[in-house]
Write an enzyme that holds these catalytic residues in place. Structure first.
Site, PDB file in Angstrom:
ATOM      1  N   MET A 148       0.853  -1.200   0.000  1.00 57.42           N
ATOM      2  CA  MET A 148       0.000   0.000   0.000  1.00 57.42           C
ATOM      3  C   MET A 148       0.886   1.247   0.000  1.00 57.42           C
ATOM      4  O   MET A 148       0.609   2.215  -0.701  1.00 57.42           O
ATOM      5  CB  MET A 148      -0.884  -0.026   1.252  1.00 57.42           C
ATOM      6  CG  MET A 148      -1.873   1.096   1.321  1.00 57.42           C
ATOM      7  SD  MET A 148      -3.347   0.708   0.405  1.00 57.42           S
ATOM      8  CE  MET A 148      -4.521   0.480   1.717  1.00 57.42           C
ATOM      9  N   TRP A 150       2.815   1.689  -3.349  1.00 58.51           N
ATOM     10  CA  TRP A 150       1.897   2.093  -4.419  1.00 58.51           C
ATOM     11  C   TRP A 150       1.850   3.624  -4.518  1.00 58.51           C
ATOM     12  O   TRP A 150       1.750   4.186  -5.596  1.00 58.51           O
ATOM     13  CB  TRP A 150       0.483   1.545  -4.138  1.00 58.51           C
ATOM     14  CG  TRP A 150      -0.523   1.996  -5.172  1.00 58.51           C
ATOM     15  CD1 TRP A 150      -0.815   1.382  -6.344  1.00 58.51           C
ATOM     16  CD2 TRP A 150      -1.371   3.155  -5.120  1.00 58.51           C
ATOM     17  NE1 TRP A 150      -1.783   2.076  -7.030  1.00 58.51           N
ATOM     18  CE2 TRP A 150      -2.138   3.171  -6.296  1.00 58.51           C
ATOM     19  CE3 TRP A 150      -1.556   4.190  -4.192  1.00 58.51           C
ATOM     20  CZ2 TRP A 150      -3.073   4.167  -6.590  1.00 58.51           C
ATOM     21  CZ3 TRP A 150      -2.487   5.183  -4.479  1.00 58.51           C
ATOM     22  CH2 TRP A 150      -3.228   5.168  -5.654  1.00 58.51           C
ATOM     23  N   HIS A 151       1.955   4.272  -3.343  1.00 59.65           N
ATOM     24  CA  HIS A 151       1.848   5.734  -3.330  1.00 59.65           C
ATOM     25  C   HIS A 151       3.074   6.421  -3.908  1.00 59.65           C
ATOM     26  O   HIS A 151       2.986   7.555  -4.364  1.00 59.65           O
ATOM     27  CB  HIS A 151       1.606   6.241  -1.899  1.00 59.65           C
ATOM     28  CG  HIS A 151       0.189   6.060  -1.469  1.00 59.65           C
ATOM     29  ND1 HIS A 151      -0.243   4.922  -0.833  1.00 59.65           N
ATOM     30  CD2 HIS A 151      -0.907   6.839  -1.617  1.00 59.65           C
ATOM     31  CE1 HIS A 151      -1.547   5.031  -0.594  1.00 59.65           C
ATOM     32  NE2 HIS A 151      -1.965   6.175  -1.056  1.00 59.65           N
ATOM     33  N   GLY A 152       4.214   5.773  -3.877  1.00 61.61           N
ATOM     34  CA  GLY A 152       5.388   6.425  -4.432  1.00 61.61           C
ATOM     35  C   GLY A 152       6.619   5.574  -4.300  1.00 61.61           C
ATOM     36  O   GLY A 152       6.720   4.728  -3.407  1.00 61.61           O
ATOM     37  N   PHE A 182       0.849  10.094  -7.564  1.00 65.23           N
ATOM     38  CA  PHE A 182       0.836   8.667  -7.253  1.00 65.23           C
ATOM     39  C   PHE A 182       0.339   7.896  -8.473  1.00 65.23           C
ATOM     40  O   PHE A 182       0.329   6.747  -8.533  1.00 65.23           O
ATOM     41  CB  PHE A 182      -0.052   8.369  -6.052  1.00 65.23           C
ATOM     42  CG  PHE A 182       0.304   9.204  -4.850  1.00 65.23           C
ATOM     43  CD1 PHE A 182       1.641   9.443  -4.537  1.00 65.23           C
ATOM     44  CD2 PHE A 182      -0.662   9.776  -4.053  1.00 65.23           C
ATOM     45  CE1 PHE A 182       1.979  10.233  -3.444  1.00 65.23           C
ATOM     46  CE2 PHE A 182      -0.333  10.554  -2.958  1.00 65.23           C
ATOM     47  CZ  PHE A 182       0.985  10.783  -2.656  1.00 65.23           C
TER      48      PHE A 182
END
Lengths: 345, 486
Positions: free
Chosen positions: B336, B339-341, B486
């Site tokens: 998780m 996934w954002h960066g 993102f």
């Protein structure tokens, strides 16, 4: 009324709201060119732009600064001086826009006859970090002999460099604009031309910020004599910038004058005495370290030469001003700076 | 194209006018071409990437439909997943991966150096990749049938209201809505416009004003900051990212409503959550539901729920807090985070949530946290502090910066010093207060005004007038939404 019928009536009203809103904004703000800074000071404080031979010698933005530089470039001055400070240098309490002469105007006129050029850059709440940006910018354009820096404790609470001070980098022609950027700039240009899109909005923004500022002061009973908090990280950042300036100017053999700006002394000052003394001591030590000239001018303008500004909270029309003084105060400051400069020239 | 731009409004008016007057076939082509135009206004060259992703998933799913051979189906699934995730890995994680591999090589004394390239991150790639992957897996698992109409499937992936920053949609929820001609409902039109206006208000009036304050806070050297300062900056950023992202979701949902389409909700007052588990049923719901269905549940050997609602708030851990479940939780949250960066700081954020949830599970097992009001209040209070503090790595320059900032919380020589300007604390307090009371005020107001429809409508229009006026005054085109990165 059924929900469907209700919505049938509400939808057209909703769609019309943006037009009503813009009509409202247009009525209230068209032609209102007052900026937030001026709104905060009110009509009691006159912001002056001084000229010699129709050329500005006192400016507050990079756009104006280039015009000021023309004053220095077009005459072959023997020496060139730059004076930087906050709004104290271009604002006069109970002054007259057409006839008032500021301290820097007086100094510029005095030295003009001696073939010495002096220009001033003054902006409200200017931080030492911003001093650094301005000096770097100007040094690339003109070789100054002397730089005068005004030291105001309030300004050590200001952090960062405002966008208008950031020098626009030359546009890289290799970077293609996106379709969005192209279409957007065309639409805004059209709106600006036909409905004064940006003018009306910036006037409205100014009024909203002023209202919020006044509301805060009203709710928390903040007035000019309220003690301003010393903010250590911002203070240190500004002092670091000042040190960098002094170091660089020393290296380049540019004489630097630091002076503690005049402060209203007939009522309780809005700082903690300990913190204010620390500020003066610290800047003096820096001055000594980098062989610049330090003067404490905080008491040169007597209390009766300070005036009033617009109230900074709801329901208060005017209140004492700690930052700006009347024209006679400018005469005193100008005279002191002339004396200091004469010793150095 | 940015939602908060004039270009988009011109585009929207033209699109909506056409949408309601065209027959099904032409309408589908209108959605397709408009979505491509919407994306192309940012970068035309990256359209080919989206179309490639669409083609891979379209043909893979058709293959699953026709072929019964398990081994062949698995090979195609692997190819499809590797292609989708490979594109994502290349564009989003290449620099991060090569940087870390080079770091390891450096430690072991190897002279091998993977070259760095300056790769532009295509907008929305994380969102449309996840959406495509979920479709392919669902068809493979026979949860849904493959869509044979190419234009319809393409519209599911590239539908412009959700293309760049979600909500992450599921095929079974959206394809039929795109296919059927939705019935024109004036209530939806009205509701849609209100959602768009409200979203713009949250973005241009609140989030964009919080942005420079947050920036100043995070620029201050951590050595000056007290515990109060850390809380203040994490609250401010917590609200900035919430208003920014929920604004985008409001606008996306509103746009879909203008077309008669229902999108799932993405936020539901997340900072009112009484536990970390509840938080993840209220924050970025479509992403956490995706992670639940395609990462967490398969690893826990549970059946995919196959919907984008509910988030990741399952109670399957009850009575089974094992080492295995903790490891799975950790992996889920690391994914998780990443996934954002492409940065370790996002991993730190993910791990911090995994730890918070693990501790919550332990405590919830020992004492029933919703037993009485006082405990529920304490549970809400601590959840809010933990969630807000967990935003620190999200906004910090690096993971070491984040740890330095967290470290200030336990620095007992400076808990209460104030390192920012007074207004910073005032704004943080004010925005928290307004946000926390807002839903209660709305509920009370609705109840009070049930019988006074006329007065309710008048006040509603006064509020809308205020909101629209504020949007007009502060509308700024240059500001992108945070989740675009993102």
């Amino acid at each position: 009324m059924s929900l469907k019928k209700e919505i049938k009536f509400k939808l057209p009203v909703l769609l019309l709201i943006p037009f009503f809103s813009w009509f409202f904004l247009h009525i209230f703000f068209v032609g209102d060119n007052q900026k937030f800074d001026q709104l905060a000071l009110g009509e009691e404080v006159v912001k002056v732009t001084n000229y010699i031979n129709n050329k500005p010698i006192l400016c507050g933005s990079f756009a104006q600064l280039d015009k000021c530089l023309r004053y220095l470039k077009e005459k072959n001055f023997n020496k060139k001086i730059l004076w930087i400070g906050n709004s104290q240098l271009n604002s006069v309490n109970q002054g007259n826009l057409d006839t008032t002469k500021t301290a820097s105007h007086r100094a510029s006129e005095y030295f003009y006859d001696k073939n010495i050029g002096l220009i001033t850059f003054a902006a409200p709440n200017i931080s030492f970090q911003e001093y650094s940006v301005i000096i770097d910018y100007l040094k690339k354009k003109i070789d100054f002999d002397i730089i005068i820096l005004s030291l105001v404790f309030d300004d050590t609470r200001e952090d960062g460099v405002r966008k208008s001070f950031l020098i626009k980098k030359e546009k890289n022609k290799n970077i293609q604009k996106t379709l969005q950027e192209i279409s957007e700039s065309k639409i805004i240009l059209y709106l600006d031309k036909h409905i004064k899109w940006n003018d009306i909005r910036s006037a409205a923004q100014g009024k909203i910020y002023t209202f919020l500022y006044q509301s805060r002061n009203f709710v928390f009973n903040i007035n000019p004599t309220s003690t301003r908090k010393f903010i250590k990280p911002i203070f240190d950042k500004n002092i670091l910038s000042l040190e960098k300036i002094l170091k660089k100017l020393k290296k380049e053999n540019i004489k630097t004058i630091l002076y503690v700006a005049p402060l209203r002394n007939d009522i309780k000052i809005p700082y903690s005495e300990i913190e204010y003394s620390y500020f003066k001591r610290h800047t003096k030590n820096l001055s000594t370290k980098y062989s610049s000239y330090f003067y404490n001018l905080e008491n040169i303008v007597p209390g009766f030469l300070w005036g009033e500004k617009a109230g900074t909270k709801i329901g208060v029309d005017t209140e004492v001003d700690f930052m700006h003084f009347k024209e006679q105060g400018h005469a005193i400051l100008g005279k002191n700076i002339i004396t200091i400069l004469n010793k150095l020239l | 194209m940015l939602f908060n731009s004039f270009t988009f409004f011109v585009f929207l008016i033209i699109f909506i006018s056409g949408y309601w007057f065209l027959n099904r076939k032409i309408r589908l082509y209108l959605i397709f071409s408009s979505s491509l135009a919407f994306y192309g206004f940012w970068r035309v060259e990256f359209l080919s990437l989206i179309l490639l992703s669409v083609l891979i998933n379209y043909f893979s799913s058709l293959f699953f439909e026709k072929t019964q051979s398990k081994s062949k189906r698995k090979i195609v699934l692997l190819f499809s997943l590797l292609s989708n995730l490979g594109l994502l890995a290349f564009f989003k994680y290449y620099y991060f991966i090569s940087e870390n591999i080079n770091f390891i090589f450096n430690i072991i004394g190897s002279e091998i150096n993977i070259p760095y390239y300056n790769i532009i991150l295509p907008l929305g790639i994380s969102f449309y990749t996840f959406q495509s992957v979920s479709y392919t897996i669902d068809v493979f698992n026979k949860n849904i049938k493959a869509e044979k109409e190419f234009i319809l499937f393409s519209n599911y992936v590239i539908f412009f209201p959700q293309l760049i920053a979600g909500p992450i949609l599921r095929a079974k929820e959206i394809i039929w809505q795109l296919s059927e001609r939705p019935k024109f409902k004036i209530e939806k039109m009205y509701g849609g416009i209100k959602r768009i206006v409200f979203g713009l208000f949250l973005k241009v009036v609140i989030a964009d004003h919080l942005a420079p304050i947050v920036e100043q806070c995070f620029l201050v050297d951590s050595k000056y900051l007290s515990a109060i300062d850390i809380f203040t900056m994490s609250y401010l950023f917590g609200f900035q990212i919430y208003f920014d992202f929920s604004a985008y979701s409001h606008i996306a949902i509103g746009l879909a409503m203008l077309m008669g389409i229902n999108f799932p909700e993405n936020f539901n007052f997340p900072y009112h959550s009484k536990s970390p588990k509840e938080f993840w049923t209220r924050w970025h719901i479509t992403l956490s539901s995706w992670v639940r269905d395609y990462v967490y549940l398969p690893m826990m050997n549970y059946k995919n729920l196959n919907n984008s609602e509910g988030g990741i708030g399952l109670s399957i851990y009850k009575n089974s807090i094992s080492f295995n479940s903790i490891i799975i939780l950790l992996i889920t949250w690391m994914l998780m985070g990443i996934w954002h960066g492409a940065h370790w700081k996002f991993v730190a954020w993910g791990v911090s949530h995994a730890l918070i949830i693990t501790f919550y599970r332990l405590f919830d097992g020992m004492i029933n946290l919703s037993r009485n009001r006082l405990i529920a209040f304490a549970s809400w209070f601590f959840t809010l502090q933990l969630v807000m503090l967990s935003w620190i790595p999200f906004r910090a320059e690096s993971s070491s910066h984040a740890f330095r900032l967290w470290g200030r919380l336990i620095n007992n020589d400076n808990w209460f010093g104030l390192g920012f300007k007074e207004n910073t604390y005032l704004i943080a307090f004010f925005i928290t207060f307004i946000y926390l009371i807002y839903p209660y005020v709305v509920i009370a107001w609705d109840g009070y005004m049930k019988k006074n429809v006329l007065i309710k409508n008048i006040i509603e229009f006064i509020c809308l007038f205020f909101i629209v006026t504020m949007v007009l005054i502060f509308f700024k085109v240059i500001n992108q939404f945070i989740y675009f990165q993102f």
